[in-house]
Write an enzyme that holds these catalytic residues in place. Structure first.
Site, short mmCIF file in Angstrom:
data_model
loop_
_atom_site.label_atom_id
_atom_site.label_comp_id
_atom_site.label_asym_id
_atom_site.label_seq_id
_atom_site.Cartn_x
_atom_site.Cartn_y
_atom_site.Cartn_z
N ARG A 173 38.99 40.41 36.80
CA ARG A 173 38.12 40.31 35.60
C ARG A 173 38.33 38.99 34.86
O ARG A 173 38.38 38.95 33.62
CB ARG A 173 38.36 41.47 34.63
CG ARG A 173 38.12 42.82 35.19
CD ARG A 173 36.65 43.06 35.57
NE ARG A 173 36.50 44.40 36.06
CZ ARG A 173 36.74 44.75 37.33
NH1 ARG A 173 37.08 43.84 38.21
NH2 ARG A 173 36.58 45.99 37.72
N SER A 249 33.99 49.50 30.49
CA SER A 249 35.43 49.56 30.20
C SER A 249 35.76 48.59 29.08
O SER A 249 35.46 47.40 29.20
CB SER A 249 36.24 49.15 31.43
OG SER A 249 35.92 49.98 32.50
N GLU A 346 38.40 43.78 27.69
CA GLU A 346 37.63 43.17 28.78
C GLU A 346 36.41 42.42 28.23
O GLU A 346 36.14 41.30 28.66
CB GLU A 346 37.21 44.27 29.76
CG GLU A 346 36.53 43.72 30.99
CD GLU A 346 36.10 44.81 31.96
OE1 GLU A 346 36.96 45.59 32.41
OE2 GLU A 346 34.91 44.86 32.27
C1 LIG Z 1 27.88 50.96 31.34
C2 LIG Z 1 28.58 49.68 31.74
C3 LIG Z 1 29.27 49.63 32.94
C4 LIG Z 1 29.91 48.44 33.33
N1 LIG Z 1 30.56 48.44 34.53
C5 LIG Z 1 31.18 47.31 34.95
C6 LIG Z 1 31.86 47.28 36.20
O1 LIG Z 1 31.89 48.26 36.93
N2 LIG Z 1 32.47 46.13 36.56
C7 LIG Z 1 32.43 45.01 35.77
O2 LIG Z 1 33.01 44.00 36.19
N3 LIG Z 1 31.79 45.00 34.59
C8 LIG Z 1 31.16 46.12 34.16
N4 LIG Z 1 30.52 46.14 32.95
C9 LIG Z 1 30.52 44.94 32.10
C10 LIG Z 1 29.27 44.05 32.28
O3 LIG Z 1 28.21 44.79 32.80
C11 LIG Z 1 29.53 42.85 33.18
O4 LIG Z 1 30.62 42.10 32.72
C12 LIG Z 1 28.30 41.94 33.27
O5 LIG Z 1 28.54 40.92 34.21
C13 LIG Z 1 27.94 41.30 31.93
O6 LIG Z 1 26.67 40.70 32.10
P1 LIG Z 1 25.79 40.27 30.85
O7 LIG Z 1 24.64 39.50 31.38
O8 LIG Z 1 25.44 41.47 30.05
O9 LIG Z 1 26.79 39.33 30.08
P2 LIG Z 1 26.98 39.18 28.50
O10 LIG Z 1 27.58 40.42 27.95
O11 LIG Z 1 25.74 38.70 27.87
O12 LIG Z 1 28.08 38.04 28.46
C14 LIG Z 1 29.39 38.30 28.89
C15 LIG Z 1 30.16 36.98 28.89
O13 LIG Z 1 29.60 36.11 29.87
C16 LIG Z 1 29.13 34.91 29.25
N5 LIG Z 1 27.88 34.56 29.94
C17 LIG Z 1 26.82 35.35 30.19
N6 LIG Z 1 25.90 34.67 30.90
C18 LIG Z 1 26.38 33.42 31.09
C19 LIG Z 1 25.90 32.26 31.74
N7 LIG Z 1 24.71 32.23 32.34
N8 LIG Z 1 26.68 31.13 31.71
C20 LIG Z 1 27.88 31.13 31.09
N9 LIG Z 1 28.39 32.21 30.46
C21 LIG Z 1 27.65 33.34 30.46
C22 LIG Z 1 28.93 35.25 27.79
O14 LIG Z 1 29.03 34.11 26.97
C23 LIG Z 1 30.08 36.22 27.57
O15 LIG Z 1 31.27 35.52 27.38
C24 LIG Z 1 29.86 47.31 32.51
C25 LIG Z 1 29.14 47.35 31.30
C26 LIG Z 1 28.51 48.53 30.93
C27 LIG Z 1 27.72 48.55 29.64
#
Ligand SMILES: Cc1cc2nc3c(=O)[nH]c(=O)nc-3n(C[C@H](O)[C@H](O)[C@H](O)COP(=O)(O)OP(=O)(O)OC[C@H]3O[C@@H](n4cnc5c(N)ncnc54)[C@H](O)[C@@H]3O)c2cc1C
Length: 354
Positions: A173, A249, A346
């Protein structure tokens, strides 16, 4: 009232609400929201003082962050949506997806094109651009295993770069992008996928789910069936953010020295302990530690812990980010007091420090 200005390749919105742009559903506002539809404008945008010199939050689906306060600088989103095959030798293919593509849409697209590799990562919310940030992982697979190249705009060099996985600093992570969030705007990711992937089915419950789906033997499953099994398990286990705000998480599984893990297991026989990144370390189950401290299903007003999963903090309606952060801190303090283990969040916390 918000004012929007549209330009070629981007749109600017002042004083933009972010409530619907984070899966916790907490209230937050961005002084300036920059919605980029064409990443080619990034050099121009980062020529403007506010973006060049100030903090910039790159926002994907908002599923891995907590707005404990408003972001201080501009918030930038990426909208480009293309997915295409760059190379294909009949077995292995390189697939390129823009940062703005929804992660699950990419998983389904690759499976629909007969390409395996991402099946265990099905139904993770968020965007392609965020996948390398914390090296998303689930059901025994991490995305780094399939990343060929990360394309990004480098705010230090002020130009587009192609980052090889060896230079992404991927760990559990974690990545260089997560450790230094102001430097890179990920604009696209290239994945190496296979038409004959080695399926990973050793994660607890996955093979049973395949059998329950009618697959005669888990080893005979197709990648699309593995993805379906993963989706079925995830839908049962995790609250849907559209119904109950959450960010998955909230804590990482703590990595501790092997000696400490052995001592803890001697004292608490049921504590699950997993392999660490090396011989001298072990990974503990954060969910077990939190549950053992009695937090599962706990609720303070609208900030709570999911009744079904001790690792998932939830917003029952109108919790603020600050209230959720306060709850998270109290959970971590109780785990530290009882087990001597530090929990690390996380999601990225905006507007406050952990
Ligand atoms: C129900 C649920 C289940 C989940 N299960 C998992 C799982 O099984 N495994 C897991 O690893 N994660 C899980 N997650 C966490 C999440 O889904 C992931 O981390 C996902 O990759 C976040 O994507 P996002 O586009 O929503 O990022 P955001 O929440 O918008 O951003 C997260 C971080 O990434 C940065 N970021 C986003 N896009 C970019 C970009 N293009 N360039 C640079 N930085 C960027 C942001 O600045 C921030 O620091 C879960 C979340 C939820 C709500």
């Amino acid at each position: 009232m918000t004012d929007a200005i549209s330009m070629a390749g981007y749109r600017l919105v002042e004083n933009a609400r972010l409530d619907a742009r984070n899966t916790f559903g907490v209230a937050a506002r961005a002084p300036l929201l920059v919605e980029v539809s064409d990443a080619a404008v990034l050099p121009e945008l980062f020529g403007y003082a506010m973006l060049r010199d100030g903090p910039v939050l790159v926002l994907g689906g908002g599923s891995n962050l907590l707005f404990a306060g408003d972001p201080q600088g501009a918030v930038l989103t990426l909208g480009a949506q293309s997915i295409r095959i760059l190379e294909d030798d009949g077995d292995t293919a390189i697939v390129r997806a823009d940062a703005g593509v929804e992660w699950q849409a990419l998983v389904l697209w690759t499976l629909g094109h007969g390409l395996g590799g991402l099946e265990n990562l099905a139904l993770i919310p968020g965007t392609v651009g965020a996948a390398p940030i914390q090296n998303i992982g689930a059901y025994g697979v991490e995305v780094r295993e399939h990343i060929h190249i990360v394309e990004a705009f480098d705010r230090m060099l002020l130009r587009q770069v192609r980052v090889d996985p060896a230079n992404c600093g991927f760990a559990y992570r974690d990545s260089v992008f997560k450790r230094d969030p102001e430097r890179h705007v990920v604009t696209a990711v290239e994945f190496r996928l296979s038409r004959t992937p080695r399926l990973k089915l050793d994660y607890a419950g996955l093979d049973d789910e395949l059998i329950a789906m009618g697959v005669d033997a888990a080893d005979n499953a197709r990648p699309s069936q593995v993805a379906e099994a993963v989706c079925r398990i995830r839908r049962r286990k995790l609250p849907d953010p559209a119904i109950l705000g959450n960010a998955g998480s909230f804590f990482k599984n703590p990595i501790v020295p092997a000696v400490l893990a052995t001592q803890l297991q001697a004292a608490h026989g049921k504590l699950p302990v997993f392999r660490g990144s090396d011989e001298g370390s072990r990974k503990l189950s954060a969910a077990w530690l939190i549950d053992a401290c009695g937090w599962k299903g706990h609720r303070d007003g609208d900030a709570g812990v999911a009744p079904s999963h001790a690792l998932v903090l939830v917003n029952h309606g109108h919790a603020t980010g600050a209230q959720l952060l306060d709850l998270a801190r109290r959970i971590a303090a109780s785990v530290r007091e009882r087990f001597g283990v530090s929990l690390e969040p996380e999601p990225r916390i905006i507007g406050a420090t952990w």
